[in-house]
Write an enzyme that holds these catalytic residues in place. Structure first.
Site, PDB file in Angstrom:
ATOM      1  N   SER A   1       0.631  -1.191  -0.326  1.00  0.00           N
ATOM      2  CA  SER A   1       0.039   0.407  -0.575  1.00  0.00           C
ATOM      3  C   SER A   1       1.022   1.361   0.090  1.00  0.00           C
ATOM      4  O   SER A   1       2.771   1.312   0.167  1.00  0.00           O
ATOM      5  CB  SER A   1      -0.840   0.518   1.518  1.00  0.00           C
ATOM      6  OG  SER A   1       0.117  -0.143   2.657  1.00  0.00           O
TER       7      SER A   1
ATOM      8  N   LYS B   1      11.546  -7.070 -19.579  1.00  0.00           N
ATOM      9  CA  LYS B   1      11.155  -7.548 -18.465  1.00  0.00           C
ATOM     10  C   LYS B   1      10.039  -8.304 -18.041  1.00  0.00           C
ATOM     11  O   LYS B   1       9.558  -8.883 -17.972  1.00  0.00           O
ATOM     12  CB  LYS B   1      12.835  -7.855 -16.927  1.00  0.00           C
ATOM     13  CG  LYS B   1      12.742  -9.724 -16.250  1.00  0.00           C
ATOM     14  CD  LYS B   1      13.347  -9.439 -15.518  1.00  0.00           C
ATOM     15  CE  LYS B   1      13.965 -10.891 -14.922  1.00  0.00           C
ATOM     16  NZ  LYS B   1      14.756 -10.883 -13.572  1.00  0.00           N
TER      17      LYS B   1
ATOM     18  N   CYS C   1     -10.516  27.059  10.708  1.00  0.00           N
ATOM     19  CA  CYS C   1     -11.522  25.782  11.274  1.00  0.00           C
ATOM     20  C   CYS C   1     -11.224  26.755  13.203  1.00  0.00           C
ATOM     21  O   CYS C   1     -11.562  27.498  14.281  1.00  0.00           O
ATOM     22  CB  CYS C   1     -11.709  24.925  10.705  1.00  0.00           C
ATOM     23  SG  CYS C   1     -13.409  24.183  11.389  1.00  0.00           S
ATOM     24  N   LEU C   2     -10.640  25.344  13.403  1.00  0.00           N
ATOM     25  CA  LEU C   2     -11.113  24.989  14.977  1.00  0.00           C
ATOM     26  C   LEU C   2      -9.349  26.189  15.034  1.00  0.00           C
ATOM     27  O   LEU C   2      -9.677  27.120  16.587  1.00  0.00           O
ATOM     28  CB  LEU C   2      -9.858  24.283  15.808  1.00  0.00           C
ATOM     29  CG  LEU C   2      -9.382  23.524  17.030  1.00  0.00           C
ATOM     30  CD1 LEU C   2     -10.608  23.748  17.834  1.00  0.00           C
ATOM     31  CD2 LEU C   2      -8.312  22.157  17.426  1.00  0.00           C
TER      32      LEU C   2
ATOM     33  N   HIS D   1     -12.923  25.912   5.699  1.00  0.00           N
ATOM     34  CA  HIS D   1     -11.228  25.051   5.255  1.00  0.00           C
ATOM     35  C   HIS D   1     -10.444  25.910   4.211  1.00  0.00           C
ATOM     36  O   HIS D   1     -10.825  24.936   3.197  1.00  0.00           O
ATOM     37  CB  HIS D   1     -11.858  23.648   4.765  1.00  0.00           C
ATOM     38  CG  HIS D   1     -11.420  23.449   6.695  1.00  0.00           C
ATOM     39  ND1 HIS D   1     -10.931  22.483   7.165  1.00  0.00           N
ATOM     40  CD2 HIS D   1     -12.702  22.959   7.599  1.00  0.00           C
ATOM     41  CE1 HIS D   1     -11.216  22.194   8.598  1.00  0.00           C
ATOM     42  NE2 HIS D   1     -12.776  22.579   8.950  1.00  0.00           N
TER      43      HIS D   1
ATOM     44  N   GLU E   1      -8.712  26.036   2.577  1.00  0.00           N
ATOM     45  CA  GLU E   1      -6.987  24.626   1.801  1.00  0.00           C
ATOM     46  C   GLU E   1      -7.745  24.246   1.191  1.00  0.00           C
ATOM     47  O   GLU E   1      -7.171  23.621  -0.168  1.00  0.00           O
ATOM     48  CB  GLU E   1      -6.542  23.952   3.341  1.00  0.00           C
ATOM     49  CG  GLU E   1      -7.425  22.666   3.563  1.00  0.00           C
ATOM     50  CD  GLU E   1      -7.591  23.611   5.191  1.00  0.00           C
ATOM     51  OE1 GLU E   1      -8.363  22.658   5.787  1.00  0.00           O
ATOM     52  OE2 GLU E   1      -7.925  25.025   5.154  1.00  0.00           O
TER      53      GLU E   1
END
Length: 536
Positions: free
Chosen positions: A17, A226, A385-386, A510, A512
């Site tokens: 992952s 390959k 926000c916060l 937000h 961003e």
């Protein structure tokens, strides 16, 4: 006139992952859009959650919010930034959502007595979500989360295999992302893990059309031969993708491999010459050294990895590039800060302070102290926000209201300058119920926010349960702040800024989430300008 069928590109991953399937899918979308096609992206996640809103950000990274309020995996942030377009709820699909729908349909009698099974009922439901998300687009790119071989991913793999048969193989391209480890002892790039992954995918009924081979270091041409021999994929359909200094270079690297042309030919797409001039100029700007060097302190509590604040970091970086600056992002542990005897020792080392969003009580006092310091010492402060809520409490405490607090820190306090929103009081532990997505905001003329945005009316994305208490708004000026942005009805505070401060700008939303590498968000650009002025 018959409607042209949507073409599908399915991106799967193997070996391990975290290979960058999301960046690969986003890059393919970028290249196809550059060829004049209408492109959409979708993430299919195997988690049994209904959405990403309740996932731990320390483990899964940030929760990205779309304009229509969907709480999604952070890969949707990459999709939006690489495509430069806003996605919707349909672009995020988790197993829990599909299973919930199947069970609800069964309870409602929609299966007319059938014994409900993974195949065909669950896989058919997945296909329906995928096809619906792709409606109206020339190409719909779908990233399948997890790694081939994971039990929880099998229903998605089977669904896209079946979909390939239903819509026709000429309308589907399967892209498989694999990893090429490098053995230092023998100075050799090994292909066996990639071969085994392709074999496993073939065992599930899917033969990849395209192979994207990720590696730490550039692999030689012999590796491609390959891979082609043992994986049954033509050399022209194999892209060797070594690590890049910037993720925004990946579309250009893929373009140089010719993979976008291979996909276009396979899907029989009529495309124009790719328009990548602006993207190339942007990447060149990223790599252009700057004499202006600044350090930005991000006061946070989720410090395990950068993914937790992915959009914030990308927004800071893009704003720096376009202001011809180089920035170092310094992690500041909010919990440690609240125990620090002299926070000036820590905060004097940075040129500006950013307090991003978050939930829970841990580290809140440290964030409040950081905002107090920024207000007292006129240091550039960007609160998200916060960060707005902590900024308001900081201003109150600096003005002598020492008991000022938030509903999270002290739910029994009579001096809560930050309250739970009225419609959120009975939903504190419920997913998908916050104030989510796009909301309009009116900005006061002549304010710093109006100057930064260049307009008095904006639309921004939200994800919060708390709000500024209107009972204290009349005291803001005494505290040295004022609400320069509110909801159109004036009831909700959206932006708070400092009265006698070069740059103390905070938002309940937000920003961003709407920043782009080729078009930085105004609030972040304003923050960069403030850093430059503060250090002249």
């Amino acid at each position: 006139m018959a409607k042209k069928p949507t073409k599908f590109v399915f991106v799967t991953g193997g070996v391990l992952s975290g290979l960058g399937k999301g960046i690969t899918a986003a890059s393919i979308g970028n290249l196809l859009k550059a060829r004049g096609l209408k492109v959409n992206l979708q993430k299919c996640d195997p988690y049994l959650n209904v959405d990403a809103g309740t996932l731990n950000p320390r483990e899964h990274g940030e929760c990205f919010v779309t304009r229509d309020g969907a709480e999604t995996d952070l890969d949707l942030g990459h999709y939006e930034r690489f495509l430069d377009q806003e996605l919707t709820y349909s672009s995020s699909l988790m197993s829990g959502r599909v299973l919930l729908k199947v069970i609800q349909d069964e309870r409602a009698g929609k299966y007319e007595g059938d014994d409900v099974q993974i195949i065909p009922h669950l896989t058919a439901a997945i296909q329906k979500y995928i096809k619906r998300a792709g409606e109206g687009f020339d190409v719909h790119i779908v990233e399948i989360g997890g790694t081939v071989g994971d039990y929880e991913s099998l229903s998605f793999i089977e669904a896209i295999r079946e979909l390939g048969l239903k819509v026709g193989r000429e309308n589907v391209a399967y892209v498989h992302v694999v990893y090429l480890p490098f053995l230092g002892a023998s100075q050799e790039t090994k292909t066996k893990p990639a071969q085994n992954s392709v074999r496993e995918l073939r065992g599930l009924g899917i033969a990849p059309d395209i192979l994207v081979a990720r590696s730490e270091k550039p692999a030689n041409a012999g590796v491609k031969k390959k891979l082609s021999l043992f994986c049954g994929v033509g050399e022209d359909a194999i892209a060797l993708l070594p690590n890049a200094a910037s993720i925004y270079e990946v579309p250009l690297t893929l373009e140089d491999t010719g993979i976008a042309d291979v996909i276009s030919k396979h899907l029989q797409l009529k495309v124009s010459k790719p328009h990548l001039k602006e993207w190339r100029q942007m990447v060149q700007k990223i790599y252009t050294p700057s004499a202006q060097h600044f350090k930005v302190g991000v006061v946070a509590k989720y410090l395990d990895n950068q993914d937790t604040y992915m959009s914030v970091f990308e927004a800071l970086r893009s704003a720096a590039w376009w202001n011809n600056m180089t920035i170092d992002i310094e992690w500041i542990d909010a919990e440690k800060l609240e125990k620090e005897e002299d926070i000036a020792v820590v905060l004097n080392e940075v040129d500006g302070i950013v307090v991003p969003g978050g939930f829970g009580t841990r580290g809140l006092e440290g964030k409040i102290q950081a905002a107090q310091y920024a207000l007292k010492h006129k240091k550039p402060y960007l609160g998200l926000c916060l960060g707005l809520q902590m900024g308001v409490i900081a201003a109150a405490r600096n003005a002598g209201v020492q008991a000022a607090t938030t509903f999270e820190l002290d739910p029994d306090s009579t001096v809560q300058v930050i309250l739970t929103m009225a419609d959120q009081k009975d939903k504190l532990h419920t997913g998908g119920t916050m104030r989510l997505g796009d909301y309009r905001c009116n900005i006061q003329k002549g304010s710093l926010a109006a100057k930064v945005y260049g307009t008095n009316h904006i639309v921004e994305r939200h994800r919060h349960r708390g709000e500024c208490s209107n009972g204290y708004r009349k005291q803001y000026e005494k505290w040295g702040i004022f609400a320069s942005g509110t909801s159109p009805d004036g009831k909700l505070v959206e932006i708070v800024e400092g009265l006698d401060h070069p740059f103390f700008l905070t938002s309940q939303f937000h920003p961003e989430f709407k920043s782009r590498p080729n078009r930085p968000h105004p609030m972040f650009s304003g923050f960069m300008t403030a850093l430059q002025k503060d250090n002249k």
